[in-house]
Design a protein around this motif. Sequence first.
Motif, PDB file in Angstrom:
ATOM      1  N   ALA A 191      36.996  76.877  64.192  1.00  0.00           N
ATOM      2  CA  ALA A 191      38.255  77.563  64.975  1.00  0.00           C
ATOM      3  C   ALA A 191      39.153  77.984  64.041  1.00  0.00           C
ATOM      4  O   ALA A 191      39.876  78.970  64.239  1.00  0.00           O
ATOM      5  N   TYR A 192      39.338  77.131  63.056  1.00  0.00           N
ATOM      6  CA  TYR A 192      40.360  77.729  61.956  1.00  0.00           C
ATOM      7  C   TYR A 192      39.821  78.643  61.270  1.00  0.00           C
ATOM      8  O   TYR A 192      40.894  79.694  60.894  1.00  0.00           O
ATOM      9  N   ILE A 193      38.583  78.934  60.996  1.00  0.00           N
ATOM     10  CA  ILE A 193      38.115  80.113  60.497  1.00  0.00           C
ATOM     11  C   ILE A 193      38.211  81.297  60.918  1.00  0.00           C
ATOM     12  O   ILE A 193      38.526  82.396  60.471  1.00  0.00           O
ATOM     13  N   VAL A 194      38.004  81.203  62.228  1.00  0.00           N
ATOM     14  CA  VAL A 194      38.147  82.344  63.003  1.00  0.00           C
ATOM     15  C   VAL A 194      39.460  82.830  62.956  1.00  0.00           C
ATOM     16  O   VAL A 194      39.898  84.036  63.263  1.00  0.00           O
ATOM     17  N   LEU A 195      40.399  82.046  63.284  1.00  0.00           N
ATOM     18  CA  LEU A 195      41.925  82.251  63.229  1.00  0.00           C
ATOM     19  C   LEU A 195      42.304  83.100  62.074  1.00  0.00           C
ATOM     20  O   LEU A 195      42.977  83.968  61.915  1.00  0.00           O
ATOM     21  N   ILE A 196      41.598  82.541  60.870  1.00  0.00           N
ATOM     22  CA  ILE A 196      41.658  83.190  59.490  1.00  0.00           C
ATOM     23  C   ILE A 196      41.371  84.725  59.458  1.00  0.00           C
ATOM     24  O   ILE A 196      41.900  85.667  58.917  1.00  0.00           O
ATOM     25  N   MET A 197      40.114  84.774  60.138  1.00  0.00           N
ATOM     26  CA  MET A 197      39.351  86.090  60.210  1.00  0.00           C
ATOM     27  C   MET A 197      40.353  87.177  60.928  1.00  0.00           C
ATOM     28  O   MET A 197      40.613  88.311  60.608  1.00  0.00           O
ATOM     29  N   ILE A 198      40.974  86.554  62.079  1.00  0.00           N
ATOM     30  CA  ILE A 198      41.815  87.382  62.966  1.00  0.00           C
ATOM     31  C   ILE A 198      43.079  87.648  62.375  1.00  0.00           C
ATOM     32  O   ILE A 198      43.419  88.761  62.377  1.00  0.00           O
ATOM     33  N   VAL A 199      43.898  86.611  62.184  1.00  0.00           N
ATOM     34  CA  VAL A 199      45.344  86.805  61.489  1.00  0.00           C
ATOM     35  C   VAL A 199      45.080  87.467  60.182  1.00  0.00           C
ATOM     36  O   VAL A 199      45.950  88.134  59.784  1.00  0.00           O
ATOM     37  N   GLY A 200      44.196  86.673  59.336  1.00  0.00           N
ATOM     38  CA  GLY A 200      44.189  87.409  57.996  1.00  0.00           C
ATOM     39  C   GLY A 200      43.922  88.808  57.875  1.00  0.00           C
ATOM     40  O   GLY A 200      44.306  89.416  57.130  1.00  0.00           O
ATOM     41  N   GLY A 201      42.931  89.181  58.996  1.00  0.00           N
ATOM     42  CA  GLY A 201      42.470  90.471  58.812  1.00  0.00           C
ATOM     43  C   GLY A 201      43.933  91.494  59.147  1.00  0.00           C
ATOM     44  O   GLY A 201      43.823  92.617  59.233  1.00  0.00           O
ATOM     45  N   ARG A 202      44.989  90.795  59.958  1.00  0.00           N
ATOM     46  CA  ARG A 202      46.178  91.622  60.234  1.00  0.00           C
ATOM     47  C   ARG A 202      47.042  91.567  58.991  1.00  0.00           C
ATOM     48  O   ARG A 202      47.810  92.585  58.856  1.00  0.00           O
ATOM     49  N   ILE A 203      47.374  90.374  58.548  1.00  0.00           N
ATOM     50  CA  ILE A 203      48.475  90.385  57.495  1.00  0.00           C
ATOM     51  C   ILE A 203      48.068  90.604  56.222  1.00  0.00           C
ATOM     52  O   ILE A 203      48.946  91.328  55.443  1.00  0.00           O
ATOM     53  N   ILE A 204      46.693  90.374  55.798  1.00  0.00           N
ATOM     54  CA  ILE A 204      46.371  90.628  54.225  1.00  0.00           C
ATOM     55  C   ILE A 204      46.614  92.284  53.877  1.00  0.00           C
ATOM     56  O   ILE A 204      47.174  92.436  52.962  1.00  0.00           O
ATOM     57  N   PRO A 205      45.765  93.001  54.562  1.00  0.00           N
ATOM     58  CA  PRO A 205      46.134  94.468  54.150  1.00  0.00           C
ATOM     59  C   PRO A 205      47.283  95.028  54.585  1.00  0.00           C
ATOM     60  O   PRO A 205      47.891  95.838  53.788  1.00  0.00           O
ATOM     61  N   ALA A 234      30.314  89.029  64.068  1.00  0.00           N
ATOM     62  CA  ALA A 234      29.177  88.384  63.130  1.00  0.00           C
ATOM     63  C   ALA A 234      29.757  87.005  62.733  1.00  0.00           C
ATOM     64  O   ALA A 234      28.855  85.979  62.672  1.00  0.00           O
ATOM     65  N   GLY A 235      30.885  86.756  62.184  1.00  0.00           N
ATOM     66  CA  GLY A 235      31.340  85.722  61.815  1.00  0.00           C
ATOM     67  C   GLY A 235      31.356  84.555  62.716  1.00  0.00           C
ATOM     68  O   GLY A 235      31.093  83.405  62.523  1.00  0.00           O
ATOM     69  N   VAL A 236      31.895  84.979  63.994  1.00  0.00           N
ATOM     70  CA  VAL A 236      31.801  83.990  65.076  1.00  0.00           C
ATOM     71  C   VAL A 236      30.581  83.617  65.493  1.00  0.00           C
ATOM     72  O   VAL A 236      30.332  82.341  65.950  1.00  0.00           O
ATOM     73  N   MET A 237      29.660  84.516  65.452  1.00  0.00           N
ATOM     74  CA  MET A 237      28.255  84.096  65.737  1.00  0.00           C
ATOM     75  C   MET A 237      27.791  83.092  64.779  1.00  0.00           C
ATOM     76  O   MET A 237      27.142  82.196  65.355  1.00  0.00           O
ATOM     77  N   LEU A 239      29.430  81.103  62.843  1.00  0.00           N
ATOM     78  CA  LEU A 239      30.269  79.853  62.975  1.00  0.00           C
ATOM     79  C   LEU A 239      29.646  79.099  64.343  1.00  0.00           C
ATOM     80  O   LEU A 239      29.542  77.816  64.240  1.00  0.00           O
ATOM     81  N   GLY A 240      29.508  79.770  65.194  1.00  0.00           N
ATOM     82  CA  GLY A 240      28.925  79.230  66.503  1.00  0.00           C
ATOM     83  C   GLY A 240      27.483  78.492  66.519  1.00  0.00           C
ATOM     84  O   GLY A 240      27.278  77.196  66.763  1.00  0.00           O
ATOM     85  N   SER A 241      26.590  79.378  65.671  1.00  0.00           N
ATOM     86  CA  SER A 241      25.427  78.637  65.390  1.00  0.00           C
ATOM     87  C   SER A 241      25.444  77.453  64.429  1.00  0.00           C
ATOM     88  O   SER A 241      24.580  76.553  64.698  1.00  0.00           O
ATOM     89  N   TRP A 242      26.249  77.457  63.325  1.00  0.00           N
ATOM     90  CA  TRP A 242      26.466  76.295  62.546  1.00  0.00           C
ATOM     91  C   TRP A 242      26.989  75.313  63.160  1.00  0.00           C
ATOM     92  O   TRP A 242      26.544  74.144  62.855  1.00  0.00           O
ATOM     93  N   THR A 243      27.901  75.572  63.905  1.00  0.00           N
ATOM     94  CA  THR A 243      28.382  74.482  64.884  1.00  0.00           C
ATOM     95  C   THR A 243      27.495  73.627  65.916  1.00  0.00           C
ATOM     96  O   THR A 243      27.303  72.298  65.794  1.00  0.00           O
ATOM     97  N   LEU A 244      26.457  74.139  66.564  1.00  0.00           N
ATOM     98  CA  LEU A 244      25.702  73.817  67.263  1.00  0.00           C
ATOM     99  C   LEU A 244      24.174  73.491  66.598  1.00  0.00           C
ATOM    100  O   LEU A 244      23.712  72.331  67.003  1.00  0.00           O
ATOM    101  N   ILE A 245      23.803  74.336  65.873  1.00  0.00           N
ATOM    102  CA  ILE A 245      22.527  74.132  65.154  1.00  0.00           C
ATOM    103  C   ILE A 245      22.603  74.245  63.779  1.00  0.00           C
ATOM    104  O   ILE A 245      22.065  75.227  63.379  1.00  0.00           O
ATOM    105  N   PRO A 246      23.279  73.572  62.904  1.00  0.00           N
ATOM    106  CA  PRO A 246      23.498  73.744  61.418  1.00  0.00           C
ATOM    107  C   PRO A 246      22.059  73.903  60.705  1.00  0.00           C
ATOM    108  O   PRO A 246      22.221  74.477  59.590  1.00  0.00           O
ATOM    109  N   GLN A 247      21.035  73.330  61.084  1.00  0.00           N
ATOM    110  CA  GLN A 247      19.749  73.265  60.244  1.00  0.00           C
ATOM    111  C   GLN A 247      18.868  74.082  60.716  1.00  0.00           C
ATOM    112  O   GLN A 247      17.756  74.202  60.096  1.00  0.00           O
TER     113      GLN A 247
END
Length: 402
Positions: A191-205, A234-237, A239-247
């Motif tokens: 959840a934190y990483i997705v927030l970074i993807m969204i907000v970071g993509g707004r403020i950094i550039p 792609a990042g959400v997919m 991270l979602g996969s890592w959350t549920l089935i990391p191996q």
Amino acid sequence: MTMRQPTRPAGGIPRGLSRTGSVFFSYGFRPFFLGAAIVAVGVMFLWILALTQGLAVGGSYGASAWHAHEMLFGFASAVVTGFLLTAVPNWTGRLPVSGPPLMALFGLWLAGRIVLIDPDLLTVDIAVTIDSLFLPAFLLVCAREIIAGRKWKELKVLAILALLSLANIGFHVGTLTGETTGIVQRLAVSAYIVLIMIVGGRIIPSFSRNWLNQKGQTRFPVPYNRFDAIAIIAGVMALGSWTLIPQDRLTGGVALVAGGLHAARLLRWRGHAVFAEKLLFVLHTAYAFVPLGLFTVALGQWQQLAPNAVLHVMTVGAISMMMLAVMTRATRGHTGRVLTASKITTASYVALLFAALLRPAADFLPAQGLELYAAAGLCWMLAFGLFIFEYGPMLTRVRRVV
């Protein structure tokens, strides 16, 4: 211009920047950024004592669970709260929450930190109940502001806060029942990483473009377009996969693709061109840990990297470094300071970067693990200790004039 007095919309909560009352509670970033930094140093100090001296911090909740919880849901949630209480008014055009309502929200967060140090004083059930109230309360505050401001595209932020609320409760339930908390830890990190993807993509550039324009440059970061949307999906997919089935093998493949997309996304923002301004460059550095974290997810699936190493690349590297970068920039901007990194600020960035590199290294070198843990912890405490030293006075005594 004079400060705006707080207003109270019909059926709403008072908002505004007031000359009366404590400056500390005039804007959300002030108490929550300083509180987060103090918790960051305090929790790490107690955790090192627990590792080296057997300090029974966390009581029957368990020192290891307490440490993980306080980093994910104590420290990190405070930074997100301080950021959103500052950003949401900019998004909605509404005045910020301040004064007694802000004091109440901060008090609720602080109560959770206090009772979990030794939850047995109140009983563990009461302690975790108190802690579990903060994130849902903050979710309601943000929901009211976003809905009242009719900023429907920001509803995704509410979804992230809802996930964090559920993950926090799930962490408590798992800890108290003796079940593994791995899935809820990964959910919170995601959840934190997705927030970074969204907000970071707004403020950094955006910040980078403004700085380059001031320097007379003509080559700017690529603005948000379809590529960014694809990278986020792609990042959400992944991270979602890592959350549920990391191996699962699928997780490794999706994470590898997502990591490549986010690495390309970062390159499009021309971070090398803003190297001279560390207040900006650190944002790019922090975001670099997003694709690096996704690559480590792939390596972890192929059993080339320990799960804890994967977790700490994301938590210490991407999440904590981005949070420190946002804390320093937002504090300077909203207290009328020049937007440039001082030597102390730069030193705090370097210290946290060392912590982000040393902590995962401990999983590669188990024979030196304890020494690397301690070194990473000391670098962490130095980073946030420097923030307290330099930015504490700004947060508590300097009022912005608007």
